[in-house]
Design an enzyme around this catalytic site. Structure first.
Site, short mmCIF file in Angstrom:
data_model
loop_
_atom_site.label_atom_id
_atom_site.label_comp_id
_atom_site.label_asym_id
_atom_site.label_seq_id
_atom_site.Cartn_x
_atom_site.Cartn_y
_atom_site.Cartn_z
N LYS A 1 64.59 -16.05 -55.82
CA LYS A 1 64.53 -15.99 -57.28
C LYS A 1 65.64 -15.07 -57.79
O LYS A 1 65.93 -14.04 -57.17
CB LYS A 1 63.15 -15.45 -57.68
CG LYS A 1 62.79 -15.53 -59.15
CD LYS A 1 61.33 -15.10 -59.36
CE LYS A 1 60.90 -15.13 -60.80
NZ LYS A 1 59.47 -14.79 -60.96
N SER B 1 56.80 -17.81 -63.79
CA SER B 1 58.23 -17.71 -64.01
C SER B 1 59.07 -18.12 -62.80
O SER B 1 60.27 -18.36 -62.94
CB SER B 1 58.61 -16.29 -64.41
OG SER B 1 58.32 -15.38 -63.36
N SER C 1 53.09 -15.73 -61.58
CA SER C 1 54.41 -16.36 -61.54
C SER C 1 54.81 -16.99 -60.21
O SER C 1 55.83 -17.68 -60.15
CB SER C 1 55.49 -15.35 -61.94
OG SER C 1 55.46 -15.19 -63.34
#
Ligand SMILES: [Mg+2]
Ligand SMILES: [Zn+2]
Lengths: 487, 102, 487
Positions: free
Chosen positions: C78, C153, C177
């Site tokens: 990420k 996310s 997330s």
């Protein structure tokens, strides 16, 4: 109209702790490095970097808290104080809000009249320093973050100080304490100690008491500036009160700076800005619990504090307050002095040797008296030789200096340099006979002219010592000469 | 407690968090934050007099580091992402006030 | 492409020299070139670097040298994890060109394991969101239906695994997330216990809630990644040391089913999900019961307050954590800033997207004077009550099972106008972060639109080994996690 006033001062003091590295990262603390070269992701506030607490800073803070007679919090934590400023890379400062490491203590300060006074300490907490904004002549400011993250101990006193000199005494006493503890170099010029006094007056006018608005003074970088700024504020506030009658109200605290060139306080900020620091516990850090065991381990490092030592030297060693203060200004001197006395010598003799010769030599060599290469035992021996009349005070200085260069004891040096005094009464008596014979005028003055007796006596003394090539013990000369003339 | 997040509160939060919001943002945030805060209000219906605030789930304390140097970045590395620099410093428009708070 | 290999399978194939890492990486890069323009999983791809790394690993293997546990396997991370190579953008205009001066702890661990980091994945700006629609830099869609969101996310990380654009990936989970996008994209996602994985180098959103974890094809891959990334790191004060929790070998006993497994369910909670989700959860529970597990119905009285408490705590921490993005030391600086205050206020207004600003505003409000006790402190108390609910649940059961999300992947744009509705969809995931527990999302079915559904399993702190075994029990008898995309 009757008017008198009390000066009310409380101090906020930031003391830079002498750790090797910063408070939350491994950057080394080194003064005077090129800008932004003692920085890392943590103290630059880089995204994703996390703080880890320096154990030495916590211990130094606790140690200082103990020396200031504070209660040490057994459970404490780190809080974030939020405000935006370019020298503050995270735009929050890691500090302590509701659980300071130390609380409710006092510092005993020596006053000029020889007594002492207790000033209450409200709290002492740890926090990180900001960097430095340099305001240039150009249309920009330059930011150096080498200092950002330096551990600071913020000490807050109660408003117990009542004169400019008391404030200076407190500042100096605190400097002496933190140096004794070894927790700070406390070098004012390097900004290791920063003072922010809060000043106001309680004015009694016609039986009514008025309190003037509190002002905070910033940018004080010497003890002199600190003392003078308060004297300045006293006058300014008094004038202002007489001119305007303005008194203390919530929110009318203003900030003054110190103008060192013009020696005056200058208004910086009229009103306390509507700050909202939004303190909350720093979630990147965990609390600190101080166990009995840890606390006692730290407490064992306390040692005797300077004022206690100073008072002991006066009480037990019969020194004057002035001498005791000179000796305790630096811990190394005080400890060295104490050790020499314990080796069995007269305290005042040791004191004289150290203050008249030792400190001067140390100063020249930019070191401390304990690092001059003389053991306390040899210093005691030297003092004892002076005491016994074996050498003169002047010779003692010469021997002291020689001792810093060679590894010989004072008696050896005295002998080599031919500095031993003549104490043999017979030999000295012969010299006296000769001087009396050669100086009949002076003898008669000494004997019967009250106006000139003292001077004549001194002259005769000098003649005898000169004939002995400086080796006659003056004490014995005086005694024998007196006896001869009285006869 | 019932807090309507009015324009004034939005402006105050924006000032504190250094966000120069546009007129339309202020209006939009007033509406949205009001709805959110109204929802959040439900926590104030719980009785929590005897409950300790839980800031952290980890039951740890005294995570301390030895006072040993770990090395720093070079000046070039430190300034590599800086929007503006001068002579090894971060450069910002002239600071005229003194709002240092340490 | 059919039958994506798992990371474990690929690793073993490379180690056995059935295929080379270079081939695997090249295939993956080709596929990214082909598919990612549609999916939008990646923000940056390190093609040259990855090939170089792969060649190095291949040489090591050919030379019979020892290699790490992920040798030659292409993984994605990420883009809120700091890397010294490429940019670390957090999906924000604020950090669009930011190059971190250090690697995150997990990046170091991946590199030490000889994994090939092929790229960095898209996310909601600063990890704030549940759909990845808040990325300022790219649009990510759900590989199962390009009109729908991938979740957030960690939407990019989930989509990349689902679409076969990496063998496994890392995400971060502050309020769901990892688990929610895993559920939306039909992959396995693990949010570890708070403190299990070092946050050093993870760009902070909510410090007391954030955890890094794996998104993978199955539980075995999750266990493999946990073996690599979990464990103590002295640079993160909130990283659990071995004295708090020993790090087990997550792969070792993975295939051992848990005898007499007691599963807690909260019927009132499940009733809040849409029918297809409720049914899939019920079916999954039946699978467990067929494996000998016992189902225990419980209540979680404070679960309902989790979203409210979370949006106070997370935003309060975020408002402070994101204060550092100010256009002074790094990141975006507004060209329109006239004075230094505007450098802050304009850079932040222009550099942050609306959701980030909304959360900063909310958090600032919750911490500001007058509201701190009513919101922030109150939320921390509610947090404690929620944790106590879990403590009680784990007295009765080994784990808690519930949906990950009340719905399957929703349409792009569907909830963007109503932030509160978006927040409310986090109902099942948020409490786990508040209590600091581990949570696993495993695929457990599809709805009528052929969109994946996730089952959430929660166990006690630091029992990820048990949690993964519970997940593995299910995956050993189901094949939802092996379903391939309708491409
Ligand atoms: Mg302070
Ligand atoms: Zn540093």
């Amino acid at each position: 109209m009757s008017l008198n006033y009390n000066i009310i001062v409380g101090l906020e003091i930031h003391v830079q702790l002498a750790t090797r590295t910063k408070m939350f990262c491994g950057c080394e603390l080194e003064f005077g490095q090129p800008p932004n070269t003692r920085v890392c992701p943590v103290c630059l506030g880089m995204p994703g970097a996390l703080p880890v607490m320096n154990k030495a800073a916590v211990e130094a803070a606790i140690l200082t808290g103990l020396a200031l007679n504070c209660t040490i919090s057994r459970f404490t934590k780190w809080d974030r104080k939020s405000y935006y400023y370019p020298d503050l890379p995270k735009n929050y400062q890691i500090s302590q809000y509701d659980l300071p490491l130390a609380e409710n203590g006092y510092i005993e300060i020596p006053l000029e009249d020889g007594t002492s006074k207790k000033i209450r300490i409200r709290r002492a907490h740890l926090e990180e320093d900001a960097g430095k904004n340099t305001h240039t002549l150009g249309n920009f400011s330059a930011v150096d973050l080498n200092r950002a993250g330096t551990p600071l101990l913020e000490i807050v006193t109660e408003p117990d100080l009542n004169s400019p000199s008391e404030v200076r005494q407190l500042a100096q006493e605190l400097q002496r304490i933190v140096r004794y503890l070894g927790v700070s170099e406390a070098d004012m010029q390097k900004g290791h100690m920063r003072f922010e006094p809060n000043v106001n007056l309680h004015i009694t006018q016609d039986g009514q008491v008025f309190k003037t608005p509190i002002t905070e003074v910033k940018n004080l970088n010497s003890f002199r500036a600190l003392e003078r700024s308060i004297a300045c504020e006293v006058n300014r506030q008094l004038d202002e009160f007489l001119a305007t009658g303005k008194t203390l109200q919530i929110g009318n605290k203003s900030t003054y700076g110190w103008d060192d060139v013009n020696q005056m306080t200058v208004l910086q900020r009229e009103k306390e800005e509507a700050h909202d620091y939004r303190y909350f516990p720093d979630p990147d850090l965990v609390p600190v619990a101080v166990s009995d065991e840890w606390l006692s381990r730290i407490a064992s490092r306390l040692g005797e504090l300077p004022l206690a030592m100073q008072q002991r030297f006066v009480r037990d060693y019969g020194l004057s307050d002035y001498d005791a203060q000179v000796l305790t200004a630096e811990k190394s001197t005080a400890v060295f002095f104490d050790a020499a006395v314990r080796c069995g010598a007269q305290p005042k003799r040791i004191c004289n040797l150290l203050t008249q010769t030792g400190l001067k030599l140390a100063n020249e060599k930019q070191t401390t008296v304990d690092a001059l290469g003389i053991s306390p035992g040899r210093l005691a021996a030297l003092a004892n030789m002076v005491e016994a009349g074996q050498i003169s005070a002047t010779s003692a200085t010469v021997i002291f200096e020689t001792m810093t260069q060679t590894d010989e004891d004072p008696a050896q040096i005295a002998e080599q340099k031919n500095l031993l005094q003549k104490n043999d009464a017979g030999e000295i008596e012969a010299l006296i006979e000769q001087v009396i014979w050669e100086n009949q005028k002076a003898v008669s003055d000494a004997k019967s002219n009250p106006k000139k007796a003292k001077k004549a006596m001194g002259f005769l003394m000098g003649q005898v010592i000169q004939k002995s090539k400086g080796q006659a013990n003056p004490k014995i000369v005086a005694e024998l000469l007196n006896r001869k003339l009285m006869a | 407690m019932n807090h309507q997040i009015d324009r004034q509160l939005v402006e105050r939060a924006a000032l504190l968090s250094r966000l120069e919001l546009s007129e339309s943002e202020i209006a939009q945030f007033s509406t949205q934050l009001s709805a959110i805060v109204e929802y959040i209000e439900k926590i104030n219906t719980l009785h929590t007099e005897h409950v300790e605030p839980l800031a952290h789930c980890l039951p740890v304390h005294n995570v301390l580091r030895a006072d040993e140097p770990r090395g720093s970045l070079s000046n070039a590395e430190a300034l590599a992402n800086a929007p503006d620099t001068i002579d090894g410093y971060f450069k910002v428009p002239k600071i005229l006030d003194d709002n240092s708070g340490a | 492409m059919s039958d994506f290999q798992t990371a474990l399978e690929l690793r073993d194939a490379i180690a056995a020299q059935h295929c080379s890492s270079t081939q695997a990486v090249q295939q993956m890069l080709n596929r990214i070139e082909q598919v990612d323009p549609t999916v939008g999983a990646y923000l940056s791809i390190f093609a040259d670097r990855a090939i170089q790394d792969a060649k190095r690993i291949d040489q090591k293997i050919a030379a019979g040298q020892p290699v790490g546990p992920l040798a030659g396997v292409p993984v994605a991370v990420k883009d809120n994890l700091c890397t010294t190579f490429g940019t670390t953008t957090c999906g924000s205009k604020m950090l669009e060109h930011f190059v971190a001066p250090y690697n995150a702890h997990v990046i170091e661990r991946l590199q030490a394991a000889d994994a090939i980091i092929i790229g960095k994945t898209n996310l909601d700006e600063f990890a704030m969101g549940s759909s990845t629609e808040n990325s300022a830099l790219r649009k990510t869609v759900n590989p199962w239906d390009s009109s729908r969101v991938a979740g957030g996310s960690s939407g990019g990380s989930a989509a990349a695994v689902a679409a076969g654009l990496c063998a496994a990936s890392l995400g971060s989970d502050t309020g769901g997330s990892i688990r929610q996008p895993a559920s939306f994209c039909g992959v396995t996602g693990l949010k570890p216990t708070y403190g299990r994985v070092s946050r050093y180098g993870l760009i902070t959103y909510g410090s007391s809630l954030d955890q890094i974890g794996p998104l993978t094809r199955d539980t075995a891959d999750a266990a493999l990644l946990m073996n690599i990334i979990a464990g103590h790191d002295s640079r993160d004060s909130t990283s659990a040391s071995e004295s708090i929790a020993v790090k087990p070998d997550y792969l070792a006993d993975l295939k051992q089913p848990i005898n007499g497994l007691r599963i807690a369910v909260v019927p009132t909670l499940n009733a809040g999900a849409e029918a297809s989700v409720q049914n899939a959860i019920e079916e999954a529970l039946k699978v467990y019961q067929s494996l000998g597990a016992e189902r225990i119905e419980i209540t979680m009285p404070h679960f309902d307050y989790a979203i409210a408490a979370y949006y106070v705590i997370a935003t309060a921490e975020a408002s402070s954590n994101l204060a550092r993005f100010d256009g002074v030391h790094y990141g975006y600086r507004s060209p329109n800033a006239g004075n230094y205050i505007e450098v802050y206020s304009k850079s932040r207004d222009e550099g942050f997207g609306p959701e980030v600003k909304r959360r900063i505003m909310l958090g600032t409000f919750a911490l500001s004077s007058g509201y701190y006790d009513a919101y922030y402190v109150k939320a921390l108390k509610v947090r404690n009550l929620i944790r106590q609910d879990f403590v009680k649940a784990f007295e009765k059961a080994d784990c808690l099972m519930l949906p990950v999300s009340p719905t399957t992947a929703f349409k792009i744009g569907e909830k963007t106008d109503d932030p509160l509705q978006m927040y409310l969809a986090d109902i099942y995931t948020i409490a786990v972060n508040l209590a600091g527990l581990p949570g696993l999302s495993v695929p457990c079915g599809f709805d009528a639109k052929n969109l994946p559904i996730g089952l959430q399993i929660i166990t006690n702190a630091f029992t990820e080994d048990k949690l993964l075994r519970i997940g593995q029990m299910y995956q050993s008898v189901t094949d939802w996690h092996k379903r391939n995309l309708p491409l």
